[in-house]
Structures are given as C-alpha cells and as structure tokens.
Scaffold this motif. Structure first.
Motif, mmCIF file in Angstrom:
data_model
loop_
_atom_site.group_PDB
_atom_site.id
_atom_site.type_symbol
_atom_site.label_atom_id
_atom_site.label_comp_id
_atom_site.label_asym_id
_atom_site.label_seq_id
_atom_site.Cartn_x
_atom_site.Cartn_y
_atom_site.Cartn_z
ATOM 1 N N TYR A 281 0.715 -0.951 0.014
ATOM 2 C CA TYR A 281 0.002 -0.021 -0.163
ATOM 3 C C TYR A 281 0.968 1.295 -0.138
ATOM 4 N N GLU A 282 1.869 1.147 0.688
ATOM 5 C CA GLU A 282 2.627 2.527 0.962
ATOM 6 C C GLU A 282 3.605 2.741 -0.371
ATOM 7 N N TYR A 283 4.046 1.643 -0.768
ATOM 8 C CA TYR A 283 4.684 1.752 -2.203
ATOM 9 C C TYR A 283 3.827 2.292 -3.294
ATOM 10 N N PRO A 288 2.294 6.028 -7.598
ATOM 11 C CA PRO A 288 1.081 5.850 -8.332
ATOM 12 C C PRO A 288 1.356 5.379 -9.882
ATOM 13 N N GLU A 289 2.466 5.718 -10.411
ATOM 14 C CA GLU A 289 2.916 5.223 -11.832
ATOM 15 C C GLU A 289 3.151 4.009 -11.740
ATOM 16 N N ALA A 290 3.352 3.042 -10.765
ATOM 17 C CA ALA A 290 3.449 1.543 -10.739
ATOM 18 C C ALA A 290 2.140 0.900 -10.862
ATOM 19 N N PHE A 295 -5.799 1.207 -14.327
ATOM 20 C CA PHE A 295 -6.262 1.725 -12.746
ATOM 21 C C PHE A 295 -5.658 3.191 -13.029
ATOM 22 N N GLN A 296 -5.109 3.631 -13.820
ATOM 23 C CA GLN A 296 -4.554 4.854 -13.980
ATOM 24 C C GLN A 296 -5.508 5.906 -13.990
ATOM 25 N N PRO A 297 -6.610 5.718 -15.053
ATOM 26 C CA PRO A 297 -7.762 6.787 -14.928
ATOM 27 C C PRO A 297 -8.616 6.811 -13.596
ATOM 28 N N GLY A 303 -8.959 9.081 -6.426
ATOM 29 C CA GLY A 303 -7.737 9.727 -5.519
ATOM 30 C C GLY A 303 -7.002 8.322 -5.375
ATOM 31 N N MET A 304 -6.049 8.768 -4.581
ATOM 32 C CA MET A 304 -4.938 7.710 -4.514
ATOM 33 C C MET A 304 -5.303 6.690 -3.624
#
Length: 337
Positions: A281-283, A288-290, A295-297, A303-304
């Motif tokens: 989760y923390e990573y 977020p690019e990972a 899931f990016q959209p 939100g994150m």
C-alpha cells in the motif's frame, strides 16, 4: 411470450407469495434495452454476469481461513461461495422462494474480500485510516470495478443482498436473508472441517452441549441447521432458527473464535501477510505510476488511497506475494558471457 416471460409467469404459479419475483424487481442502476430473444430472468442474468466476472475467478486463489495451506482440500473463497450457494439453494427451494436470486447473491457476496482473508481486511483498514469492510467492497466490485469501471449493472435485490450478507444492514428480501444465514452456517462448519484436517481440532474438542444439539459430524451439523431453518422459517414467515439451535450455532462460532480464528498456530503467518500488504500500500501510494494501466484513470476521480485500496483488495494471495517479491526482494544477477 418470450422464454423470459414464460419463466416469470411460472414463478408466480409456483413460488411463495413472499418471494422476490423477477418481474417485480426494482431494476438496475442503468436501464438496459429488452431483448426479444431473452431466455433468462433478470436474476438468472445476474448469476451469469457474476460467474463470468474476473473477480469471481480470483476467488479460487483467495484465503478462506488458512494461509497458503499445503493440501488440495482446504477451502478457498471460491469453494466457500459454492457451499453458501448450495445451502442457500436448499433453504430457498424448500421455502418456495426465488432460487435464482439467492444464487446470485451467494455468488457475489464475497467478491470484495482481500487477499489473506480478514488479515488483509485489517491491514487495509489500518492503511486507509477507516474501516475496510468486505461486504461494502463486494458491492463496489459489482457496481464500479468490474468491466473496466462500468460495473455489472446488477439488479437492486442482488446488490442489496450482497451488501447485507453481513454487517448491520439486513437484506429486504427473504432470499437475501437466507444467504446471510447460509453464509454463517457454511463457514462455521467448513472451518471446523479444515481445522480438523490441519490438526488444530478434533471432533471430540467440540463441546458436548453443542454436539448434542447440532450433531457430532460435519454432515449432521449442516443437516440440523438447514432442516431447522426450513422448519422454523416456514412457520414464522421469516428466516429464523429455533432458539436452541440458534444458541448452539452462536456457541459454536464463539468456540471457533477461541480455538481457530485466534489460534496462534493457525494464524501465525497473518502478521507477515498484514505487513506485506501494508508495504505494498505504502509503495503504490508513493509510486502511483507503478499501478497497472487500467487503474491509472481511476486516480483522477477516486484519488490515490481509494484506488490503491481497490487494487490491493482485488489481488489474490499469490499475486500479492509475487508483487511484493518483485518490488522488495532483490533479484539474482544474471551474467551473460
């Protein structure tokens, strides 16, 4: 008449007047055009949508109670779901209720479970800073996450049955309440079976006052609970157990919490699983690019934290371990030449 219309007509001929009839459903969140060739009622269509979903297929690799057990016969979320469906089907059929609706609710009720069972649920609650409930996530899966964000567009009765299979909300339909009761009947009993297989329990460990009421074997306990639910519910017009059998079930559940669900041997690896999910989760929150491309959209409108929770909650046990290994465990250095 179409085949669907014939099926709906037959429901009115054969089902209990208290049943949830398909042609009286409160409908879907988005209206869909009728199909002249339709051969399924709305609830039958929901069963198929759930069984063909990606989230349903992932259940076969998600923990029920024992993390990554060595052996082919321990329950997973998939086998638990099928057992709930069968128990609910027996009760629903005997009461003259709508089996298609109870099957759909049963098939979808655990889609929101995290990897590593309730340990994963606890880990995400700590990371997210608020309670993460698998029944709410199951509803989110069918409403939002499946089909690349379009959801499965299930009927209201199925959706509320999924949400109400546990927690404070009680389903409005009798079929939903049957699944709620069947879920508890299933997991308490099959978890005993798995605990015996794992050497944590023996049948003789179960208190005699419980066995005298429910029976001394897995088969006897299931049979007692199902038959009692049918007999009492037929008389009451509500989904109930008799006071004696209900107390025995509650006592059996309390016994399982003491001897299995909180057993340090059975749950010895859970802290490792929780720590692993917290690190994932923390990573992803900081990278977020990972996150996968699909899931990016979601990051732009959910939100994150919400997006990362959805991604991790959808992981199977093995996939979570693989991603953790990929991110945090050094790979061997391959030298060519």
């Amino acid at each position: 008449m179409t085949v669907r219309e014939e099926l709906e007509y037959l429901e009115h001929r054969r089902l209990n007047p208290m049943a949830a009839f398909a042609d009286r459903s409160q409908g879907r969140r988005r209206q869909e055009p009728e199909r002249e060739e339709d051969v399924r009622t709305c609830y039958q269509r929901d069963v198929d949508r759930l069984v063909h979903s990606k989230a349903f297929r992932r259940l076969m690799h998600k923990t029920q109670v024992f993390l990554n057990p060595e052996g082919d016969h321990y329950r997973t979320r998939m086998t638990h779901t099928l057992e709930v469906s069968r128990i609910a089907g027996t009760i629903t059929r005997a009461l003259g209720l709508n089996e298609d609706l109870s099957e759909a609710i049963a098939m979808g009720h655990d889609l929101g479970h995290t990897p590593f069972g309730h340990a994963g649920e606890a880990a995400l609650s700590e990371c997210w800073g608020k309670p993460f409930y698998h029944n709410e996530q199951s509803l989110r899966v069918v409403d939002v996450l499946e089909r690349d964000g379009r959801g499965l567009n299930l009927t209201y009765e199925v959706r509320m049955g999924i949400l109400g299979h546990t927690g404070p909300r009680i389903p409005e339909t009798l079929e939903g309440r049957v699944v709620r009761k069947s879920d508890r009947i299933a997991y308490v009993n099959h978890d005993i079976d798995d605990a015996i297989r794992a050497g944590i329990l023996t049948n003789e460990d179960i208190p005699q006052d419980i066995s005298r009421v429910l029976g001394a074997t897995h088969r006897d306990r299931i049979n007692t609970l199902v038959c009692d639910a049918i007999r009492v519910s037929r008389e009451a017009g509500e989904i109930l157990l008799s006071p004696e059998v209900d107390k025995a079930l509650q006592d059996l559940r309390a016994f399982m919490f003491e001897k299995v669900y909180r057993n340090p041997i059975a749950k010895g690896e859970e802290q490792k699983a929780k720590d692993m999910l917290k690190q994932l989760y923390e990573y992803y929150v900081t990278h977020p690019e990972a996150l996968p491309e699909d899931f990016q959209p979601q990051l732009t409108f959910d939100g994150m934290e919400r997006t990362v929770c959805d991604y991790i909650a959808g992981m199977t046990d093995n996939y979570a371990v693989d991603k953790y290994t990929e991110i945090f465990i050094p790979a061997g250095w391959n030298v060519r030449g």
